[in-house]
Design a protein around this motif. Structure first.
Motif, PDB file in Angstrom:
ATOM      1  N   PHE A  89       0.827  -1.208   0.000  1.00 26.29           N
ATOM      2  CA  PHE A  89       0.000   0.000   0.000  1.00 26.29           C
ATOM      3  C   PHE A  89       0.860   1.256   0.000  1.00 26.29           C
ATOM      4  O   PHE A  89       0.650   2.168  -0.770  1.00 26.29           O
ATOM      5  N   ARG A  90       1.866   1.286   0.871  1.00 25.44           N
ATOM      6  CA  ARG A  90       2.678   2.481   1.069  1.00 25.44           C
ATOM      7  C   ARG A  90       3.747   2.654  -0.018  1.00 25.44           C
ATOM      8  O   ARG A  90       3.968   3.754  -0.517  1.00 25.44           O
ATOM      9  N   ASP A  91       4.425   1.558  -0.383  1.00 25.54           N
ATOM     10  CA  ASP A  91       5.581   1.660  -1.277  1.00 25.54           C
ATOM     11  C   ASP A  91       5.375   1.024  -2.645  1.00 25.54           C
ATOM     12  O   ASP A  91       6.285   1.068  -3.484  1.00 25.54           O
ATOM     13  N   GLY A  92       4.246   0.368  -2.849  1.00 27.99           N
ATOM     14  CA  GLY A  92       3.996  -0.296  -4.126  1.00 27.99           C
ATOM     15  C   GLY A  92       4.822  -1.552  -4.342  1.00 27.99           C
ATOM     16  O   GLY A  92       5.027  -1.965  -5.474  1.00 27.99           O
ATOM     17  N   LEU A  93       5.295  -2.165  -3.252  1.00 22.03           N
ATOM     18  CA  LEU A  93       6.102  -3.377  -3.356  1.00 22.03           C
ATOM     19  C   LEU A  93       5.239  -4.626  -3.260  1.00 22.03           C
ATOM     20  O   LEU A  93       4.226  -4.629  -2.562  1.00 22.03           O
ATOM     21  N   ASN A  94       5.665  -5.674  -3.932  1.00 23.77           N
ATOM     22  CA  ASN A  94       4.978  -6.959  -3.861  1.00 23.77           C
ATOM     23  C   ASN A  94       5.756  -7.901  -2.962  1.00 23.77           C
ATOM     24  O   ASN A  94       6.986  -7.878  -2.953  1.00 23.77           O
ATOM     25  N   PRO A  95       5.060  -8.779  -2.237  1.00 25.43           N
ATOM     26  CA  PRO A  95       5.765  -9.756  -1.405  1.00 25.43           C
ATOM     27  C   PRO A  95       6.510 -10.759  -2.287  1.00 25.43           C
ATOM     28  O   PRO A  95       6.194 -10.916  -3.470  1.00 25.43           O
ATOM     29  N   PRO A  96       7.487 -11.443  -1.710  1.00 20.87           N
ATOM     30  CA  PRO A  96       8.192 -12.463  -2.485  1.00 20.87           C
ATOM     31  C   PRO A  96       7.222 -13.529  -2.996  1.00 20.87           C
ATOM     32  O   PRO A  96       6.323 -13.952  -2.256  1.00 20.87           O
ATOM     33  N   PRO A  97       7.366 -13.944  -4.252  1.00 19.46           N
ATOM     34  CA  PRO A  97       6.517 -15.025  -4.753  1.00 19.46           C
ATOM     35  C   PRO A  97       6.825 -16.323  -4.014  1.00 19.46           C
ATOM     36  O   PRO A  97       7.964 -16.554  -3.589  1.00 19.46           O
ATOM     37  N   ILE A  98       5.810 -17.149  -3.870  1.00 19.00           N
ATOM     38  CA  ILE A  98       5.967 -18.417  -3.155  1.00 19.00           C
ATOM     39  C   ILE A  98       6.165 -19.537  -4.167  1.00 19.00           C
ATOM     40  O   ILE A  98       5.331 -19.743  -5.047  1.00 19.00           O
ATOM     41  N   LYS A  99       7.259 -20.246  -4.032  1.00 16.11           N
ATOM     42  CA  LYS A  99       7.561 -21.397  -4.879  1.00 16.11           C
ATOM     43  C   LYS A  99       7.158 -22.673  -4.149  1.00 16.11           C
ATOM     44  O   LYS A  99       7.082 -22.712  -2.929  1.00 16.11           O
ATOM     45  N   GLY A 100       6.952 -23.744  -4.898  1.00  9.43           N
ATOM     46  CA  GLY A 100       6.405 -24.985  -4.368  1.00  9.43           C
ATOM     47  C   GLY A 100       7.338 -25.869  -3.576  1.00  9.43           C
ATOM     48  O   GLY A 100       6.905 -26.839  -2.991  1.00  9.43           O
ATOM     49  N   GLY A 101       8.608 -25.583  -3.522  1.00 12.12           N
ATOM     50  CA  GLY A 101       9.534 -26.421  -2.779  1.00 12.12           C
ATOM     51  C   GLY A 101      10.967 -26.130  -3.173  1.00 12.12           C
ATOM     52  O   GLY A 101      11.252 -25.202  -3.946  1.00 12.12           O
ATOM     53  N   ASP A 102      11.873 -26.936  -2.650  1.00 19.71           N
ATOM     54  CA  ASP A 102      13.302 -26.724  -2.867  1.00 19.71           C
ATOM     55  C   ASP A 102      13.679 -26.682  -4.351  1.00 19.71           C
ATOM     56  O   ASP A 102      14.417 -25.796  -4.784  1.00 19.71           O
ATOM     57  N   ALA A 103      13.200 -27.628  -5.129  1.00 24.49           N
ATOM     58  CA  ALA A 103      13.575 -27.702  -6.550  1.00 24.49           C
ATOM     59  C   ALA A 103      13.163 -26.438  -7.302  1.00 24.49           C
ATOM     60  O   ALA A 103      13.942 -25.913  -8.111  1.00 24.49           O
ATOM     61  N   ALA A 104      11.973 -25.946  -7.041  1.00 26.33           N
ATOM     62  CA  ALA A 104      11.490 -24.735  -7.718  1.00 26.33           C
ATOM     63  C   ALA A 104      12.298 -23.515  -7.300  1.00 26.33           C
ATOM     64  O   ALA A 104      12.609 -22.651  -8.131  1.00 26.33           O
ATOM     65  N   VAL A 105      12.651 -23.423  -6.021  1.00 25.83           N
ATOM     66  CA  VAL A 105      13.456 -22.301  -5.541  1.00 25.83           C
ATOM     67  C   VAL A 105      14.847 -22.341  -6.176  1.00 25.83           C
ATOM     68  O   VAL A 105      15.336 -21.331  -6.681  1.00 25.83           O
ATOM     69  N   ILE A 106      15.472 -23.497  -6.170  1.00 29.42           N
ATOM     70  CA  ILE A 106      16.817 -23.620  -6.744  1.00 29.42           C
ATOM     71  C   ILE A 106      16.802 -23.278  -8.234  1.00 29.42           C
ATOM     72  O   ILE A 106      17.673 -22.550  -8.717  1.00 29.42           O
ATOM     73  N   ALA A 107      15.822 -23.775  -8.967  1.00 30.30           N
ATOM     74  CA  ALA A 107      15.738 -23.486 -10.403  1.00 30.30           C
ATOM     75  C   ALA A 107      15.603 -21.987 -10.657  1.00 30.30           C
ATOM     76  O   ALA A 107      16.271 -21.440 -11.544  1.00 30.30           O
ATOM     77  N   GLU A 108      14.777 -21.311  -9.873  1.00 29.88           N
ATOM     78  CA  GLU A 108      14.587 -19.865 -10.040  1.00 29.88           C
ATOM     79  C   GLU A 108      15.846 -19.095  -9.651  1.00 29.88           C
ATOM     80  O   GLU A 108      16.232 -18.149 -10.329  1.00 29.88           O
ATOM     81  N   VAL A 109      16.487 -19.488  -8.564  1.00 24.90           N
ATOM     82  CA  VAL A 109      17.703 -18.804  -8.117  1.00 24.90           C
ATOM     83  C   VAL A 109      18.807 -18.948  -9.165  1.00 24.90           C
ATOM     84  O   VAL A 109      19.522 -17.989  -9.458  1.00 24.90           O
ATOM     85  N   LYS A 110      18.938 -20.120  -9.764  1.00 25.51           N
ATOM     86  CA  LYS A 110      19.964 -20.339 -10.794  1.00 25.51           C
ATOM     87  C   LYS A 110      19.708 -19.481 -12.031  1.00 25.51           C
ATOM     88  O   LYS A 110      20.644 -19.035 -12.677  1.00 25.51           O
ATOM     89  N   SER A 111      18.446 -19.251 -12.359  1.00 27.09           N
ATOM     90  CA  SER A 111      18.124 -18.580 -13.621  1.00 27.09           C
ATOM     91  C   SER A 111      17.933 -17.070 -13.515  1.00 27.09           C
ATOM     92  O   SER A 111      17.843 -16.401 -14.536  1.00 27.09           O
ATOM     93  N   HIS A 112      17.884 -16.503 -12.326  1.00 27.90           N
ATOM     94  CA  HIS A 112      17.622 -15.077 -12.170  1.00 27.90           C
ATOM     95  C   HIS A 112      18.775 -14.417 -11.405  1.00 27.90           C
ATOM     96  O   HIS A 112      19.028 -14.761 -10.256  1.00 27.90           O
ATOM     97  N   PRO A 113      19.472 -13.452 -12.001  1.00 25.45           N
ATOM     98  CA  PRO A 113      20.651 -12.852 -11.371  1.00 25.45           C
ATOM     99  C   PRO A 113      20.420 -12.223  -9.987  1.00 25.45           C
ATOM    100  O   PRO A 113      21.339 -12.177  -9.187  1.00 25.45           O
ATOM    101  N   GLY A 114      19.237 -11.753  -9.661  1.00 22.24           N
ATOM    102  CA  GLY A 114      18.990 -11.116  -8.374  1.00 22.24           C
ATOM    103  C   GLY A 114      18.281 -12.004  -7.377  1.00 22.24           C
ATOM    104  O   GLY A 114      17.895 -11.559  -6.295  1.00 22.24           O
TER     105      GLY A 114
END
Length: 133
Positions: A89-114
């Protein structure tokens, strides 16, 4: 006497099983991202948005979120949600997206520089471990 021994054994087994659920948590980041362990809480609360000129993209892990929030952020899911609602509301920020488990988190972390996330099992060398909790 036999029932008492069985009850004690069952209680000990249940206690041990509960302790096993509270295993290790690994905060991980894209290999090129330089983040200090001291910054993790601020990143997940939307207070630190950039590191080394890279826009940060934290990810939540549905399988470990409750444990992560308790150990690292020091909030429960309700308080965490409230903080992010205010940030939205105040800053226009979105919460972190929720991934389904370890494999999904690791895949996203490997593919996205930030990207930064957390997992319950020790990841391979394709990501950087920032901190083990």
């Amino acid at each position: 006497m036999k029932h008492a021994i069985c009850a004690i054994a069952a209680a000990l087994a249940w206690t041990h099983a509960g302790a096993a659920l509270a295993g290790d948590l690994y905060v991980i980041a894209h290999p090129g991202l330089k983040i200090d362990a001291a910054d993790v809480r601020d990143i997940y609360l939307g207070d630190k948005l950039i590191a080394g000129g890279v826009k940060l993209a934290p990810l939540d892990n549905s399988a470990a979120q409750k444990e992560f929030l308790a150990r690292v952020v020091n909030f429960d899911a309700g308080k965490y949600g409230t903080i992010w609602a205010k940030k939205g509301f105040r800053d226009g920020l979105n919460p972190p997206p929720i991934k389904g488990g370890d494999a999904a988190v690791i895949a996203e972390v490997k593919s996205h520089p930030g990207a930064i996330g957390y997992v319950t099992s020790k990841p391979d060398s394709s990501v950087t471990v920032i901190q083990k909790y």
